[in-house]
Design a protein around this motif. Structure first.
Motif, PDB file in Angstrom:
ATOM      1  N   SER A  79       0.831  -1.206   0.000  1.00 63.86           N
ATOM      2  CA  SER A  79       0.000   0.000   0.000  1.00 63.86           C
ATOM      3  C   SER A  79       0.867   1.258   0.000  1.00 63.86           C
ATOM      4  O   SER A  79       0.542   2.251  -0.658  1.00 63.86           O
ATOM      5  N   LYS A  80       1.996   1.206   0.713  1.00 64.96           N
ATOM      6  CA  LYS A  80       2.908   2.341   0.744  1.00 64.96           C
ATOM      7  C   LYS A  80       3.490   2.596  -0.638  1.00 64.96           C
ATOM      8  O   LYS A  80       3.590   3.743  -1.098  1.00 64.96           O
ATOM      9  N   PHE A  81       3.882   1.514  -1.310  1.00 66.93           N
ATOM     10  CA  PHE A  81       4.428   1.623  -2.661  1.00 66.93           C
ATOM     11  C   PHE A  81       3.381   2.217  -3.600  1.00 66.93           C
ATOM     12  O   PHE A  81       3.667   3.140  -4.378  1.00 66.93           O
ATOM     13  N   CYS A  82       2.167   1.697  -3.526  1.00 68.28           N
ATOM     14  CA  CYS A  82       1.109   2.141  -4.444  1.00 68.28           C
ATOM     15  C   CYS A  82       0.731   3.604  -4.229  1.00 68.28           C
ATOM     16  O   CYS A  82       0.430   4.326  -5.191  1.00 68.28           O
ATOM     17  N   LYS A  83       0.744   4.057  -2.983  1.00 66.35           N
ATOM     18  CA  LYS A  83       0.423   5.456  -2.700  1.00 66.35           C
ATOM     19  C   LYS A  83       1.486   6.381  -3.288  1.00 66.35           C
ATOM     20  O   LYS A  83       1.163   7.424  -3.865  1.00 66.35           O
ATOM     21  N   LEU A  84       2.732   6.017  -3.122  1.00 69.01           N
ATOM     22  CA  LEU A  84       3.814   6.809  -3.713  1.00 69.01           C
ATOM     23  C   LEU A  84       3.724   6.798  -5.233  1.00 69.01           C
ATOM     24  O   LEU A  84       3.888   7.817  -5.902  1.00 69.01           O
ATOM     25  N   ARG A 110      12.358  12.346 -18.111  1.00 70.41           N
ATOM     26  CA  ARG A 110      10.936  12.591 -18.314  1.00 70.41           C
ATOM     27  C   ARG A 110      10.228  13.065 -17.049  1.00 70.41           C
ATOM     28  O   ARG A 110       9.013  13.284 -17.048  1.00 70.41           O
ATOM     29  N   TYR A 111      10.992  13.244 -15.953  1.00 69.73           N
ATOM     30  CA  TYR A 111      10.381  13.593 -14.671  1.00 69.73           C
ATOM     31  C   TYR A 111      11.088  14.797 -14.048  1.00 69.73           C
ATOM     32  O   TYR A 111      12.245  15.079 -14.358  1.00 69.73           O
ATOM     33  N   THR A 112      10.374  15.467 -13.170  1.00 66.64           N
ATOM     34  CA  THR A 112      10.959  16.585 -12.439  1.00 66.64           C
ATOM     35  C   THR A 112      11.886  16.039 -11.355  1.00 66.64           C
ATOM     36  O   THR A 112      11.889  14.831 -11.066  1.00 66.64           O
ATOM     37  N   ALA A 113      12.645  16.921 -10.732  1.00 67.90           N
ATOM     38  CA  ALA A 113      13.561  16.504  -9.665  1.00 67.90           C
ATOM     39  C   ALA A 113      12.797  15.890  -8.502  1.00 67.90           C
ATOM     40  O   ALA A 113      13.224  14.892  -7.912  1.00 67.90           O
ATOM     41  N   GLU A 114      11.648  16.466  -8.171  1.00 68.75           N
ATOM     42  CA  GLU A 114      10.834  15.934  -7.074  1.00 68.75           C
ATOM     43  C   GLU A 114      10.302  14.546  -7.418  1.00 68.75           C
ATOM     44  O   GLU A 114      10.286  13.641  -6.573  1.00 68.75           O
ATOM     45  N   GLN A 115       9.870  14.379  -8.653  1.00 65.37           N
ATOM     46  CA  GLN A 115       9.365  13.072  -9.076  1.00 65.37           C
ATOM     47  C   GLN A 115      10.480  12.036  -9.108  1.00 65.37           C
ATOM     48  O   GLN A 115      10.255  10.865  -8.773  1.00 65.37           O
ATOM     49  N   ALA A 116      11.671  12.458  -9.483  1.00 62.15           N
ATOM     50  CA  ALA A 116      12.807  11.543  -9.478  1.00 62.15           C
ATOM     51  C   ALA A 116      13.115  11.073  -8.062  1.00 62.15           C
ATOM     52  O   ALA A 116      13.474   9.911  -7.846  1.00 62.15           O
ATOM     53  N   ARG A 117      12.958  11.971  -7.086  1.00 61.87           N
ATOM     54  CA  ARG A 117      13.161  11.579  -5.688  1.00 61.87           C
ATOM     55  C   ARG A 117      12.095  10.562  -5.258  1.00 61.87           C
ATOM     56  O   ARG A 117      12.372   9.652  -4.476  1.00 61.87           O
ATOM     57  N   MET A 166      10.777   8.387  -7.242  1.00 57.36           N
ATOM     58  CA  MET A 166      11.246   7.138  -7.836  1.00 57.36           C
ATOM     59  C   MET A 166      12.256   6.445  -6.920  1.00 57.36           C
ATOM     60  O   MET A 166      12.210   5.223  -6.723  1.00 57.36           O
ATOM     61  N   ALA A 167      13.146   7.229  -6.345  1.00 60.02           N
ATOM     62  CA  ALA A 167      14.137   6.673  -5.418  1.00 60.02           C
ATOM     63  C   ALA A 167      13.457   6.119  -4.169  1.00 60.02           C
ATOM     64  O   ALA A 167      13.864   5.079  -3.632  1.00 60.02           O
ATOM     65  N   GLN A 168      12.411   6.796  -3.715  1.00 56.75           N
ATOM     66  CA  GLN A 168      11.669   6.324  -2.551  1.00 56.75           C
ATOM     67  C   GLN A 168      10.977   4.992  -2.834  1.00 56.75           C
ATOM     68  O   GLN A 168      10.890   4.122  -1.957  1.00 56.75           O
ATOM     69  N   LEU A 169      10.508   4.820  -4.067  1.00 55.13           N
ATOM     70  CA  LEU A 169       9.891   3.547  -4.448  1.00 55.13           C
ATOM     71  C   LEU A 169      10.899   2.405  -4.357  1.00 55.13           C
ATOM     72  O   LEU A 169      10.566   1.298  -3.915  1.00 55.13           O
ATOM     73  N   LEU A 170      12.130   2.676  -4.762  1.00 60.16           N
ATOM     74  CA  LEU A 170      13.173   1.659  -4.642  1.00 60.16           C
ATOM     75  C   LEU A 170      13.472   1.369  -3.181  1.00 60.16           C
ATOM     76  O   LEU A 170      13.671   0.217  -2.798  1.00 60.16           O
ATOM     77  N   ALA A 171      13.476   2.407  -2.355  1.00 64.27           N
ATOM     78  CA  ALA A 171      13.722   2.215  -0.924  1.00 64.27           C
ATOM     79  C   ALA A 171      12.638   1.347  -0.290  1.00 64.27           C
ATOM     80  O   ALA A 171      12.928   0.480   0.548  1.00 64.27           O
ATOM     81  N   VAL A 172      11.391   1.560  -0.694  1.00 67.85           N
ATOM     82  CA  VAL A 172      10.285   0.746  -0.186  1.00 67.85           C
ATOM     83  C   VAL A 172      10.469  -0.709  -0.613  1.00 67.85           C
ATOM     84  O   VAL A 172      10.230  -1.638   0.170  1.00 67.85           O
ATOM     85  N   THR A 173      10.911  -0.909  -1.848  1.00 68.41           N
ATOM     86  CA  THR A 173      11.148  -2.262  -2.354  1.00 68.41           C
ATOM     87  C   THR A 173      12.248  -2.953  -1.563  1.00 68.41           C
ATOM     88  O   THR A 173      12.134  -4.130  -1.208  1.00 68.41           O
TER      89      THR A 173
END
Length: 260
Positions: free
Chosen positions: A3-8, A56-63, A65-72
């Motif tokens: 759920s955390k991954f999906c929300k992000l 294709r993403y802003t700096a905030e969106q790229a961060r 993306m990094a958070q999604l990897l951290a959740v994984t």
């Protein structure tokens, strides 16, 4: 964690299709993990793919993306399971993948146990192959059994899939779970392959050298049986120092596991 991954993930899909975001994240995450491996330094194509995706993403969106990897990473630290496969279906991405479904992990675990995947009495290296790996669930289930049996460092995995997203999902999960694996993108039936990536665990377990040694041992043993006598040199040589040593005499055994 799902759920955390999906929300992000949902914060990235306001202006882009979820299928495209998923593909970009897989490119970024898999390439970032592979950059720690020796062959990554020779691959400009993968780096170009990464830069095209992040561009294709802003700096905030790229961060994000990094958070999604951290959740994984956090999810898989809890133990082997098909986290990305479950996320794939939770996000309903299978609707965009022409009916592509991944085998439930509980079924993969049952298949692995029925297969009789257990520690060899003589310490041989086991080779597990999956010609249509999807997100890697079948091999992950085998890895779970190997961890339980205390022989995870004696298993080499080969995973292949035609789909690039599946290839990257399998690579991400095998890497984070510490599996000594070779992940291949290609058509198993036609024997046409265009990309292979090795996980960090492949190097940490010195699997390339160990597999060469086991091939030499197996060849000499076969020759000895064919010729007879002691005329064939012992491939173990100076490597047979200790039964638990990395370079001890080992012969390989292949186990072919099919997903469905």
């Amino acid at each position: 964690m799902i759920s955390k991954f999906c929300k992000l993930f949902a914060t990235l899909t306001a202006s882009r299709h979820a299928w495209d975001v998923w593909g970009d994240w897989l490119v970024m995450a898999s390439t970032a993990l592979r950059n720690g491996c020796p062959e990554a330094m020779r691959c400009e194509v993968a780096e170009a793919e990464y830069m095209a995706a992040v561009g294709r993403y802003t700096a905030e969106q790229a961060r994000t993306m990094a958070q999604l990897l951290a959740v994984t990473v956090e999810a898989l630290e809890a133990g082997p399971h098909d986290f990305l496969g479950r996320v794939f279906h939770e996000l309903e991405l299978h609707n965009s993948a022409m009916g592509q479904f991944f085998t439930p992990y509980d079924l993969c675990r049952a298949m692995a146990r029925i297969n009789g995947f257990e520690r060899p009495a003589d310490g041989r290296i086991l080779t597990a192959c999956e010609p249509a790996c999807g997100s890697g669930a079948t091999m992950i289930a085998l890895h779970e059994i190997a961890l339980e049996g205390g022989f995870a460092d004696r298993v080499y995995y080969e995973l292949t899939d035609l789909d690039d997203r599946a290839f990257r999902m399998a690579y991400i999960q095998c890497t984070l779970l510490g599996m000594a694996a070779r992940v291949v993108r290609g058509d198993t039936l036609r024997m046409r392959f265009d990309r292979e990536w090795f996980t960090a665990g492949y190097y940490l377990h010195n699997m390339a050298h160990r597999r060469r040694r086991t091939d030499s041992v197996a060849a000499c043993e076969a020759a000895r049986e064919l010729i007879g006598g002691d005329d064939v040199p012992d491939a173990r040589g100076d490597f047979a120092v200790d039964s638990d040593a990395v370079d001890s005499a080992e012969s390989s055994v292949g186990q072919l596991c099919f997903d469905f």
